[in-house]
Design an enzyme around this catalytic site. Structure first.
Site, PDB file in Angstrom:
ATOM      1  N   ARG A 259      10.628  -1.850  11.287  1.00 55.12           N
ATOM      2  CA  ARG A 259       9.416  -1.753  12.288  1.00 55.12           C
ATOM      3  C   ARG A 259       9.451  -2.522  13.119  1.00 55.12           C
ATOM      4  NH1 ARG A 259       4.417   0.001   8.573  1.00 55.12           N
ATOM      5  NH2 ARG A 259       3.411  -1.171  10.259  1.00 55.12           N
TER       6      ARG A 259
ATOM      7  N   LYS B 259       0.939  -1.120   0.144  1.00 50.86           N
ATOM      8  CA  LYS B 259       0.093  -0.024  -0.013  1.00 50.86           C
ATOM      9  C   LYS B 259       0.837   1.245  -0.113  1.00 50.86           C
ATOM     10  CE  LYS B 259      -2.419  -0.985   3.841  1.00 50.86           C
ATOM     11  NZ  LYS B 259      -1.960  -2.252   4.233  1.00 50.86           N
TER      12      LYS B 259
ATOM     13  N   ARG C 239     -10.430   0.529   8.750  1.00 58.57           N
ATOM     14  CA  ARG C 239     -10.148  -1.037   9.093  1.00 58.57           C
ATOM     15  C   ARG C 239     -10.985  -1.876   9.642  1.00 58.57           C
ATOM     16  NH1 ARG C 239      -4.082   0.039   9.145  1.00 58.57           N
ATOM     17  NH2 ARG C 239      -2.844  -1.858   9.509  1.00 58.57           N
TER      18      ARG C 239
ATOM     19  N   ARG D 259      -0.975  -9.266  12.796  1.00 61.56           N
ATOM     20  CA  ARG D 259      -1.426  -8.373  11.892  1.00 61.56           C
ATOM     21  C   ARG D 259      -2.148  -9.036  10.914  1.00 61.56           C
ATOM     22  NH1 ARG D 259       3.499  -5.185  10.411  1.00 61.56           N
ATOM     23  NH2 ARG D 259       2.056  -3.868   9.326  1.00 61.56           N
TER      24      ARG D 259
ATOM     25  N   ARG E  59      11.071  -5.739   4.604  1.00 62.88           N
ATOM     26  CA  ARG E  59      10.765  -4.443   4.532  1.00 62.88           C
ATOM     27  C   ARG E  59      11.806  -3.658   5.523  1.00 62.88           C
ATOM     28  NH1 ARG E  59       4.982  -2.420   4.688  1.00 62.88           N
ATOM     29  NH2 ARG E  59       4.685  -3.512   6.810  1.00 62.88           N
TER      30      ARG E  59
HETATM   31  P1  AMP Z   1       0.029   0.013   9.346  1.00 62.49           P
HETATM   32  O1  AMP Z   1       1.149   0.931   9.251  1.00 62.49           O
HETATM   33  O2  AMP Z   1      -1.327   0.554   8.416  1.00 62.49           O
HETATM   34  O3  AMP Z   1       0.114  -1.348   9.164  1.00 62.49           O
HETATM   35  O4  AMP Z   1      -0.567   0.226  10.922  1.00 62.49           O
HETATM   36  C1  AMP Z   1       0.135  -0.042  12.070  1.00 62.49           C
HETATM   37  C2  AMP Z   1      -0.725  -0.251  13.351  1.00 62.49           C
HETATM   38  O5  AMP Z   1      -1.419   0.839  13.596  1.00 62.49           O
HETATM   39  C3  AMP Z   1      -1.736  -1.381  13.113  1.00 62.49           C
HETATM   40  O6  AMP Z   1      -1.067  -2.801  13.321  1.00 62.49           O
HETATM   41  C4  AMP Z   1      -2.734  -1.116  14.283  1.00 62.49           C
HETATM   42  O7  AMP Z   1      -2.258  -1.305  15.396  1.00 62.49           O
HETATM   43  C5  AMP Z   1      -2.595   0.756  14.189  1.00 62.49           C
HETATM   44  N1  AMP Z   1      -3.694   1.027  13.220  1.00 62.49           N
HETATM   45  C6  AMP Z   1      -3.432   1.784  11.976  1.00 62.49           C
HETATM   46  N2  AMP Z   1      -4.467   1.955  11.225  1.00 62.49           N
HETATM   47  C7  AMP Z   1      -5.602   1.706  12.107  1.00 62.49           C
HETATM   48  C8  AMP Z   1      -7.069   1.672  12.097  1.00 62.49           C
HETATM   49  N3  AMP Z   1      -7.726   2.226  11.126  1.00 62.49           N
HETATM   50  N4  AMP Z   1      -7.596   1.181  13.005  1.00 62.49           N
HETATM   51  C9  AMP Z   1      -7.097   0.591  14.006  1.00 62.49           C
HETATM   52  N5  AMP Z   1      -5.900   0.356  14.423  1.00 62.49           N
HETATM   53  C10 AMP Z   1      -5.177   1.072  13.405  1.00 62.49           C
END
Ligand code: AMP
Length: 213
Positions: A158, A14, A89, A169, A128
């Protein structure tokens, strides 16, 4: 200018595609994960509340994320469209977003759904690296010296990309986020892409769907 949502599992690509699309349209990328990580780093109230969930690979509670996004979407740079990455999400988040956009008399224009098998996701997440300065994502094979080619800062893994959390995740995605595919299909605004292909092929497919030359 369009309001675009990039939908797909962790590791599907993404943020890679977000960078090109936002440049083409001159719109901001709004990534909840980036906003949350920034709050964690700065140890804000939101960061302190979100930390335990982010580090465990769980979703941050809907109400926190929805409030955060309503705030972000009310900023001036969103007037001419934007790209959402990582929000919504859950179905509840999607309904709240729809209600918010309906108040402004609009809705999302495109939902770009990037789909790839689990093995591809696991492989991409483990390879990554993220720049500790500008946050750009790279594949470890592209940057063997571990230094960001853009800004010269150190590249890091990360914390939530480590194997056990990454696995969690993906599970959380399948349980709580995958139902959004049907939600947006039913609205007739979803286009699916085979994201197991290489980046250039997927980007060309996306460009075609968005009418970019
Ligand atoms: P990402 O970088 O999009 O993979 O997000 C990293 C982490 O942030 C996720 O594993 C969640 O813990 C939190 N997170 C990001 N976006 C959301 C969302 N829309 N709703 C809930 N938690 C989120």
């Amino acid at each position: 200018m369009p309001k675009i949502l990039l939908l797909g599992a962790p590791g599907v690509g993404k943020s890679t595609h977000s960078a090109k699309i936002t440049k083409d349209f001159g719109i901001p990328a709004i990534a909840t994960g980036d906003i949350l990580r920034d709050n964690l780093k700065r140890e804000t109230e939101l960061g302190k509340e979100a930390k335990v969930f982010v580090e465990a690979g769980e979703l941050v509670p809907d109400e926190l994320v929805i409030a955060l996004m309503k705030d972000r979407l009310s900023e001036g740079d969103t007037k001419n469209g934007y790209l959402l990455d990582g929000f919504p999400r859950t179905i509840h988040q999607a309904e709240e977003l729809d209600a918010y956009l309906a108040e402004e008399g609009g809705g999302l224009d495109y939902v770009l759904y990037l789909n790839a098998p689990k093995e591809v996701l696991v492989d991409r997440i483990s390879g990554r690296r993220i720049c500790s300065g500008c946050k750009t994502a790279f594949r470890v094979s592209e940057v063997p010296d571990g230094v960001c080619p853009g800004c010269g800062e150190e590249l890091i893994i990360r914390k939530d990309d480590q194997a056990a959390t990454a696995q969690k995740r993906i599970e959380v995605y399948n349980e709580q986020t995958a139902p959004l595919v049907d939600y947006y299909k039913n609205k007739g605004i979803l286009t699916e892409f085979d994201a197991a292909h290489d980046i250039d092929t997927v980007q060309a497919d996306i460009d075609k769907a968005l009418g970019v030359q």
